[in-house]
Scaffold this active site. Structure first.
Site, mmCIF file in Angstrom:
data_model
loop_
_atom_site.group_PDB
_atom_site.id
_atom_site.type_symbol
_atom_site.label_atom_id
_atom_site.label_comp_id
_atom_site.label_asym_id
_atom_site.label_seq_id
_atom_site.Cartn_x
_atom_site.Cartn_y
_atom_site.Cartn_z
ATOM 1 N N ASP A 1 24.954 5.010 -26.547
ATOM 2 C CA ASP A 1 25.432 3.742 -25.986
ATOM 3 C C ASP A 1 26.586 3.186 -26.834
ATOM 4 O OD1 ASP A 1 25.511 1.442 -24.443
ATOM 5 O OD2 ASP A 1 23.668 0.569 -25.281
ATOM 6 N N ASN B 1 20.496 -0.096 -22.952
ATOM 7 C CA ASN B 1 19.346 -1.012 -23.006
ATOM 8 C C ASN B 1 19.534 -2.029 -21.869
ATOM 9 O OD1 ASN B 1 20.722 -3.483 -24.026
ATOM 10 N ND2 ASN B 1 21.169 -2.138 -25.753
HETATM 11 N N1 AR6 Z 1 27.037 12.291 -26.957
HETATM 12 C C1 AR6 Z 1 25.910 12.872 -26.454
HETATM 13 N N2 AR6 Z 1 24.681 12.578 -26.886
HETATM 14 C C2 AR6 Z 1 24.568 11.668 -27.885
HETATM 15 C C3 AR6 Z 1 25.685 11.005 -28.449
HETATM 16 C C4 AR6 Z 1 26.962 11.355 -27.935
HETATM 17 N N3 AR6 Z 1 28.078 10.791 -28.396
HETATM 18 N N4 AR6 Z 1 25.240 10.162 -29.416
HETATM 19 C C5 AR6 Z 1 23.903 10.286 -29.460
HETATM 20 N N5 AR6 Z 1 23.496 11.202 -28.554
HETATM 21 P P1 AR6 Z 1 19.856 7.321 -28.024
HETATM 22 P P2 AR6 Z 1 17.710 6.274 -26.240
HETATM 23 C C6 AR6 Z 1 22.127 11.651 -28.217
HETATM 24 O O1 AR6 Z 1 19.138 6.784 -29.206
HETATM 25 O O2 AR6 Z 1 16.678 7.035 -26.964
HETATM 26 C C7 AR6 Z 1 20.727 2.369 -27.949
HETATM 27 O O3 AR6 Z 1 20.802 1.479 -29.024
HETATM 28 C C8 AR6 Z 1 21.038 11.456 -29.250
HETATM 29 O O4 AR6 Z 1 21.130 12.463 -30.250
HETATM 30 O O5 AR6 Z 1 21.308 7.111 -27.920
HETATM 31 O O6 AR6 Z 1 17.697 6.297 -24.735
HETATM 32 C C9 AR6 Z 1 20.630 1.654 -26.616
HETATM 33 O O7 AR6 Z 1 21.347 0.438 -26.609
HETATM 34 C C10 AR6 Z 1 19.798 11.606 -28.385
HETATM 35 O O8 AR6 Z 1 19.532 13.001 -28.167
HETATM 36 O O9 AR6 Z 1 19.225 6.693 -26.622
HETATM 37 C C11 AR6 Z 1 19.166 1.433 -26.454
HETATM 38 O O10 AR6 Z 1 18.737 0.283 -27.162
HETATM 39 C C12 AR6 Z 1 20.210 11.000 -27.047
HETATM 40 O O11 AR6 Z 1 21.653 10.900 -27.112
HETATM 41 C C13 AR6 Z 1 18.553 2.643 -27.108
HETATM 42 O O12 AR6 Z 1 19.522 3.113 -28.036
HETATM 43 C C14 AR6 Z 1 19.635 9.626 -26.751
HETATM 44 O O13 AR6 Z 1 19.512 8.864 -27.939
HETATM 45 C C15 AR6 Z 1 18.306 3.748 -26.112
HETATM 46 O O14 AR6 Z 1 17.605 4.791 -26.749
#
Ligand code: AR6
Length: 169
Positions: free
Chosen positions: A32, A22
């Site tokens: 993240d 973020n």
């Molecule tokens: N390894 C790989 N992929 C992952 C992992 C991991 N360890 N954990 C989750 N994913 P998201 P966004 C996947 O929500 O939509 C945060 O709070 C998950 O299943 O992590 O860009 C930040 O601080 C999904 O497919 O990111 C921002 O506020 C993908 O990663 C916000 O979330 C992205 O999901 C960003 O949201």
């Protein structure tokens, strides 16, 4: 070469992993949270000095306790229905991450599915954008990995990888 893999991006031994951050760059949930947890508190301390990151841009940090040498944090768009510049912002997040990687002599890099979790971007168009930008940079890296957290996400990426064979920009 572009490859799709399934698993936890924090475990990957590559030159750089990309974080779907973020704008504060100080941590959050999803990937993240996992990256900050695995890298240790030094990542947050380092990022405090970066002063944030606007949507579509990218910033680089050391990997600290991660196997990866660098963390490239980028901020994808929040999905508001698709009429508020989301596709271009997502494209920019991938492009700026890859440009920053090249500037730092990164040869292998792994991306999560940026914006498709908490930020709500629909998976199929997000994967198409990811693969089409990766195609434009493919020749300048040894390996670009699309790291999917589940097999169902990996299936969508594999399909996009088959359909999108070249850089179209
Ligand atoms: N390894 C790989 N992929 C992952 C992992 C991991 N360890 N954990 C989750 N994913 P998201 P966004 C996947 O929500 O939509 C945060 O709070 C998950 O299943 O992590 O860009 C930040 O601080 C999904 O497919 O990111 C921002 O506020 C993908 O990663 C916000 O979330 C992205 O999901 C960003 O949201």
């Amino acid at each position: 070469m572009i490859e799709v893999c399934t698993g936890d991006i924090t475990r990957l031994d590559v030159d750089a992993i990309v974080n779907a951050a973020n704008p504060s760059l100080l941590g959050g949930g999803g990937v993240d949270g996992a990256i900050h947890q695995a890298a240790g508190p030094q990542l947050r301390e380092f990022n405090r000095g970066l002063g944030g990151c606007p949507t579509g841009e990218a910033r680089i940090s050391p990997g600290f306790r991660l196997p990866a040498r660098h963390v490239i944090s980028t901020v994808g768009p929040v999905w508001h229905g698709g009429e508020q510049g989301e596709p271009d912002l997502l494209k920019n997040a991938y492009r700026h991450s890859l440009e920053l990687a090249l500037d730092n002599r990164v040869r292998s890099i792994a991306f999560p599915a940026i914006s498709t979790g908490v930020y709500g971007y629909p998976l199929v168009p997000a994967a198409e954008i990811a693969i089409s930008v990766m195609r434009c940079f493919e020749s300048r890296f040894d390996l670009i990995l699309a790291c999917c957290f589940s097999q169902s996400v990996a299936d969508v990426y594999e399909d996009a990888l088959e359909r999108i064979a070249d850089c179209s920009e």
